[in-house]
Each structure stands twice: as C-alpha cells, then as structure tokens.
Design an enzyme around this catalytic site. Sequence first.
Site, PDB file in Angstrom:
ATOM      1  N   HIS A 176       2.331  -9.738 -10.539  1.00 41.86           N
ATOM      2  CA  HIS A 176       1.204 -10.628 -10.267  1.00 41.86           C
ATOM      3  C   HIS A 176       0.801 -11.392 -11.521  1.00 41.86           C
ATOM      4  CE1 HIS A 176       0.651  -8.868  -6.303  1.00 41.86           C
ATOM      5  NE2 HIS A 176      -0.236  -9.805  -6.072  1.00 41.86           N
ATOM      6  N   LYS A 196      -2.768   0.000   0.044  1.00 42.74           N
ATOM      7  CA  LYS A 196      -3.615   1.102   0.495  1.00 42.74           C
ATOM      8  C   LYS A 196      -4.907   1.058  -0.303  1.00 42.74           C
ATOM      9  CE  LYS A 196      -1.714   4.670  -2.514  1.00 42.74           C
ATOM     10  NZ  LYS A 196      -1.067   5.967  -2.603  1.00 42.74           N
TER      11      LYS A 196
END
Length: 186
Positions: free
Chosen positions: A38, A103
Amino acid sequence: MAEYTLNTPLTDEDITPLKAGDVVFINGTIYTARDAAHKRLMDLIDKGEATPFELKGSIVYYVGPSPAPPGRPIGAAGPTTSYRMDTYAPRLHALGQKASIGKGKRSEEVKAALKEHKAVYFGATGGAGALLSKCITAAKVIAFDELGPEAIRELTVEKFPLLVINDCHGGELYAVPDRKAAGLED
C-alpha cells in the site's frame, strides 16, 4: 440477509444493494496488497505514475499468502487485520477501488469513504486460509516481487466466500447494539 454472486470488476450497481451481513461470492480477478505494498502504491500515485492494476472497480485482499504447495497456485491465503491499511483506504476508494477484504473493524474515515464512494468492506474468515485458497484458481505476482508474501498478486477466484462487514449505506456487521436498549445494562 441476502446472498449474492458478483463478477469483477465491481460497479456501483453491484455495491448498492449489498447490506451488512449479506453473503457474497466473488468470481474474477482480485488483487493482494498489505502494508508495504500500500505504501508503494501511494508513492506511485503521488508521483503520477501508473498503478500495477486498474483501481476502478477493483477488490483488494489484505493477505500475505504462504508459498504454493506442489500443484496449487497459492498456499494458505487468510486475511490480515485491516486497520493497518486504514491510512490508505479512503484515498484508494476515491480513486475507484470498490472493495477490500480483510478481518477486523475499520476506522470512521474508511467507513465514511465507503459511503461517499459507494464501496464495501468484506470480511473473510480468519484462520481459514487453507480453505480460502481452494477458491483461488490462479495467482501471479504483478508488482513489488521483492516484498515476498507482501508483493501485489493478481488472483483469479471462483466462488470466493465473503461477508459484507461495512456497506455503502453506513451499515456495519460489527456494530455494537445500544446496550441499554438491548437490556444488557440498567
């Protein structure tokens, strides 16, 4: 709760009917990216350079898969904790990313970006990486190979099972009910 089967890339029309708690099966192409990837994506965007995949309509899976065993395209591919990508997610959604998979809970900034840009956050079952990998029919590194498990991969998935955790309407599967209204407090 409803059940949907969606094909990538995703559109506003795919995202709008989804509600927190819905079951979704994904077919098509998704991309992997964790923390280091990222940061590299943001560096490319900041420099005005092309990203290694088309962001518009994309799904990014927060996963660092294990090495592929013989005869398989990928090893265990369970989700990682999503909040570590929260710094980057709003900007990627503004650039067209339609969904992320991970998650755990997301920040208020990410939830606001999902509403603003008609995007969604899917949860994959933690601890089920070996089972999830059976829904991945192909995998190849497309960027940042030197990052090892954190390299960006293009995955082809079939019937990849997910739950809608945060929808584009502000709904959240992990929302805590009003404890007093639920009779849990005096």
